[in-house]
Each structure stands twice: as structure tokens, then as C-alpha cells.
Write an enzyme that holds these catalytic residues in place. Structure first.
Site, short mmCIF file in Angstrom:
data_model
loop_
_atom_site.label_atom_id
_atom_site.label_comp_id
_atom_site.label_asym_id
_atom_site.label_seq_id
_atom_site.Cartn_x
_atom_site.Cartn_y
_atom_site.Cartn_z
N ASP A 105 0.89 -1.15 -0.02
CA ASP A 105 0.06 -0.06 -0.20
C ASP A 105 0.71 1.34 -0.03
OD1 ASP A 105 1.12 -0.31 2.32
OD2 ASP A 105 -0.50 0.46 3.60
N GLU A 106 2.09 1.20 -0.54
CA GLU A 106 3.08 2.32 -0.13
C GLU A 106 4.15 2.28 -1.19
OE1 GLU A 106 5.76 4.21 3.45
OE2 GLU A 106 4.74 2.48 3.63
#
Length: 474
Positions: A105-106
Site C-alpha cells: 500500500d505504499e
């Protein structure tokens, strides 16, 4: 460092929990906690509704349940999260060939390398378009930071949370960082922060004023040099595309040194489980287990053990970490513990002898009483797993009569299912026997963008989000 804010950092908002809310209409706007639900489970992600009660990632699940007893508690669905992550990473790669994923998610993106941005205004517009595209494709939200360096872009995205955009203008970095807590800087955990506080250093400005020599004296050569550079907003690290993951690790720094050996052993077990969770989330396994211990006097010890083959079995990793801990003296106190796995592969090598004599080892593991004890990649025959252990909260099922749904809970020979889909209204709840022949596990349904999302995106793109061209706005 460059002279334009063309490094972008994207951080999806409460990713696992947000994905669960998007796929389960009955949970939208509700407190959701994702993590291990066993007696030693920890929180992986908490929705913002759950954070209001003080629940946060890495918290023991028992403590989370006491703080938010009415929240929905779900086990992770990593294959589902990976499918969403692949869509998001595809959008990032459309912006630039230089995309550096940090997790599901990053990621960092070098906008200049893709000619997607060359100054503040073009970078801001690229960030706005990216957030709109993510919302359009996945229905989820992410926060964006834009700056002239990776460190500052990550700090900006943190300031932007949730669901915002912050751009730090080149030349304003020192003024922005100065009043911030030293804990804002990467690598400054509770123990280092407390050590600096006792020396009278609590802000980034005070770090810079202390000088490099004093910081080296306080926290050691490598850390001291790094801290001083960060305090001056210096960071020339490039965005590295698709770097190969060499290891997966987790570590915790403790506010107060741990002296109790039993507590140290418990922390190592928890760290091992978190490490395996992260390993599985990346679709990896590993051969070498590494234990890291930083003692009361800042001396750091590492111990490692190499297995016969790669594994993602939490029991194997826990036991190896425990053996490594046996060789470390912790009587003076421990301020940091870490567990890692290296020698990575994208497959597991199970115990061939155990497989040759049958599925007994896997049955025994499944009988252990918690979902975390069942290895995701283990070759367990469906019939060999007791029915009660197949129904884990949050996982997808399908009933021959009622269609798709998800497990809300199970126990005492019963399983409760809520029948709904990502695009439906909140569904009805029904209860079945755990061995009901018409109920079976199923794959997650894909997220479908709901009507009205386009209008919300248009509003966001028109400036409703206040994209924060001046440093520090969110």
C-alpha cells in the site's frame, strides 16, 4: 537534491481495513480491525473509525478488543489486497518508469523521470489526477506527499492523512521540519526519542543546533551522522525501480527497557508472527531467520539460523527465533527487538517426509486452535481440516441457495454468514452448521466502482480537497 517537488509518496489510507469496508457494505463507516485473531494476535490495520477508540497497528488484539469491543474483527485476505495493490501500482507505473514499492500500500514515484511533472504546479496536478484515478479504479482513497526528496515526500504524505495531498515547496523544508518532533524523522523510535529528550533535544531544530559531533556522541556514529543530515533536510536517495527484496523484517523499540525474560520471549513470538504476516503479504518465503537485540547499553546483537528450505510457516519461524534468543543474554535489559527472514523465495519447501506419510502434520497444526497456526501455503487437503477451522471471520463463502457472502463469526458448531457483495446493499445474516454441505469457501469478489464515485472525483479534482501547495497544509 532536486529543485522541484517531483518525488511523490503514496500511502493508501488504512489499506486492509478500507479494502474490507469497500467489499462489505455493512461495514462502511464502521470500526474495522484486521489482524491475527488468536490469543497472541496483533492488529495489522485499524480503520479510522476504530482509531477513534485508540486502536492502532501492532497493538495486541486482546487490547484492541477491550478498547473497541463492538468493532468488526477480521483476519487478513492477502490475495485480495494484492489484487488491489496491483491495480494501484499499475497507475503509478503509468506516471513513471521509476516506481519503488515499499509494501502493498505504499510506494515512491519519480515524476520527473516519467516527464509527468517538472515543477510545483505540474507535480500538484499529477498528484490530484493520481488520487482521482485510484478512487475511480478501486473505490479506495490514498494520501499523497510531494517534495524534492524521499524523506520529505513521506513526511508530507503522513501530514496529508487521511485522504489528502500535501506539497512541500523546495526551500521551505527547514522551516517546515524545525518545529516538528524528532520522532517525525525516519528511524527515530521511542527509545531514541527518549534518549534525545533526556539530552534536551525534542524538536528537529534542536537536533540541528546540537551539531553533528554531539549527535554522534549521543547515539553513535552511523545514527548520529544520519540524524544530522535529516535535521538539515538533506536526502539525495534516488527512487529505485522494482528493487529486489532481500529480506523481510519487523522490529519494535520499547519506551522502557524490558528486563523480564518471559516478556522478552513473548515479544519475540509476536514479532515472528508479524514478520510471517508481512512475508506472506509479499507472497514470499525464506530460509534464514534473523534475530536482532539492542540492549540497554545500545549494543546490538544479531543471531541467525538457516533452515533446510524456504518457509512461511509461523510455527517454524517462531521456534527458530526462540532458539536464537536462547543464545542472547538479556539480563541488563532490552530496548529493541527484531525478527527477520532472508534468503527469500516465492515458494515453500515443506517437510517431504511428513508429506510422504500423510497429512498428519498439517492436521495437527490446524487443530492448534487459531487461524495463525495454519500455514497459508501448506498442502492441506480440504477434508483434512476440521470444518470449524475453515470459517474465519471476514473470509469469502458461497451458499448454494443464498449466493456469495462472508463469514461474520463461528463457534459451537455454527457459522454466521452475512450475504452481500461489494455493489449490493447491506445484506442479511444467516446461521448454518459448520458442516453444511451447501456452504463452501470462495474467492473474493472484485471491487466494483459504485455510482456517484465519478462526481466525487470531479469535486476532488476541482480543488475541493485543498491540495496544500504551501508546506504543512492537509
Amino acid at each position: 537534491m532536486r529543485n522541484a517537488p517531483t518525488i511523490l509518496h503514496l500511502d493508501m489510507d488504512a489499506f486492509y481495513a478500507q479494502a474490507e469496508q469497500a467489499s462489505k457494505p455493512s461495514l462502511r463507516g464502521k470500526a474495522v480491525v484486521v489482524g491475527g485473531l488468536g490469543p497472541r494476535g496483533v492488529v495489522a490495520t485499524a480503520s479510522y473509525e476504530a482509531r477513534v477508540f485508540g486502536v492502532h497497528s501492532a497493538m495486541p488484539m486482546g487490547q484492541a478488543r477491550r478498547l473497541a469491543p463492538n468493532a468488526a474483527y477480521l483476519v487478513p485476505r492477502f490475495s485480495f489486497y494484492r489484487s488491489i495493490s496491483e491495480q494501484v501500482m499499475g497507475l503509478l507505473r503509468a506516471l513513471s518508469p521509476l516506481v519503488e514499492p515499499l509494501s502493498l500500500d505504499e510506494a515512491f514515484v519519480d515524476l520527473e523521470a516519467g516527464e509527468a511533472a517538472w515543477d510545483s504546479e505540474s507535480a500538484r496536478l499529477a498528484g490530484i489526477r493520481l488520487r482521482a484515478d485510484i478512487r475511480r479504479v478501486t473505490g479506495l482513497t490514498g494520501s499523497v506527499g510531494l517534495a524534492a526528496s524521499k524523506m520529505l515526500a513521506k513526511i508530507a504524505s503522513e501530514e496529508a492523512k487521511p485522504d489528502g495531498l500535501v506539497l512541500i515547496e523546495p526551500g521551505t523544508e527547514r522551516a517546515l521540519l524545525g518545529p516538528m518532533s524528532v520522532r517525525t524523522l525516519p528511524g527515530v523510535g521511542p527509545a531514541t526519542g527518549d534518549h534525545l529528550r533526556r539530552a534536551g533535544i525534542t524538536t528537529v531544530d534542536e537536533l540541528a543546533e546540537a551539531g553533528e559531533d554531539e549527535l554522534v556522541r549521543l547515539v553513535g556514529k552511523a545514527h548520529g551522522h544520519g540524524l544530522y543530515a535529516m535535521a538539515l533536510a538533506r536526502d539525495d536517495r534516488p527512487v529505485v525501480a522494482e528493487r529486489e527484496t532481500k529480506s523481510v523484517s519487523v522490529e519494535d523499540t520499547y519506551d522502557v527497557d524490558i528486563h523480564d525474560r518471559t516478556r522478552v520471549e513473548l515479544e519475540v513470538r509476536r514479532l515472528a508472527e508479524r514478520c510471517v504476516s508481512r512475508l506472506r503479504g509479499a507472497g514470499l518465503s525464506g530460509r534464514t531467520i534473523v534475530l536482532k537485540v539492542r540492549r540497554y547499553d545500545f549494543s546490538t546483537l544479531t543471531r541467525s539460523e538457516t533452515l533446510r528450505g524456504p518457509t512461511d510457516d509461523p510455527t517454524v519461524v517462531r521456534e527458530a527465533a526462540a532458539r536464537l534468543l536462547d543464545s542472547v543474554d538479556t539480563t541488563g535489559g532490552v530496548r529493541l527487538l527484531g525478527v527477520g527472514v532472508s534468503g527469500l523465495a516465492d515458494f515453500t519447501q515443506e517437510d517431504l517426509f511428513a508429506q510422504a506419510v500423510g497429512e498428519g502434520r498439517d492436521e495437527e497444526r490446524a487443530e492448534g486452535g487459531g487461524e495463525e497456526t495454519v500455514p497459508a501455503a501448506a498442502p492441506v487437503v480440504e477434508e483434512a481440516v476440521p470444518a470449524a477451522h475453515r470459517w474465519r471471520p471476514g473470509h469469502d463463502v458461497r451458499h448454494a441457495e443464498f449466493g456469495p457472502g462472508w463469514v461474520q463469526g463461528s463457534g459451537l458448531g455454527r457459522v454466521t454468514v452475512r450475504f452481500e457483495t461489494p455493489e449490493s446493499e447491506p445484506g442479511r445474516v444467516r446461521t448454518f452448521r459448520v458442516d453444511d454441505p451447501e456452504l463452501e469457501s470462495s474467492d473474493p469478489l472484485p471491487l466494483v466502482r459504485r455510482p456517484g464515485d465519478g462526481a466525487a472525483i470531479a469535486a476532488a479534482g476541482s480543488g475541493a480537497e485543498n491540495p496544500g501547495v504551501s508546506a504543512g497544509n492537509s
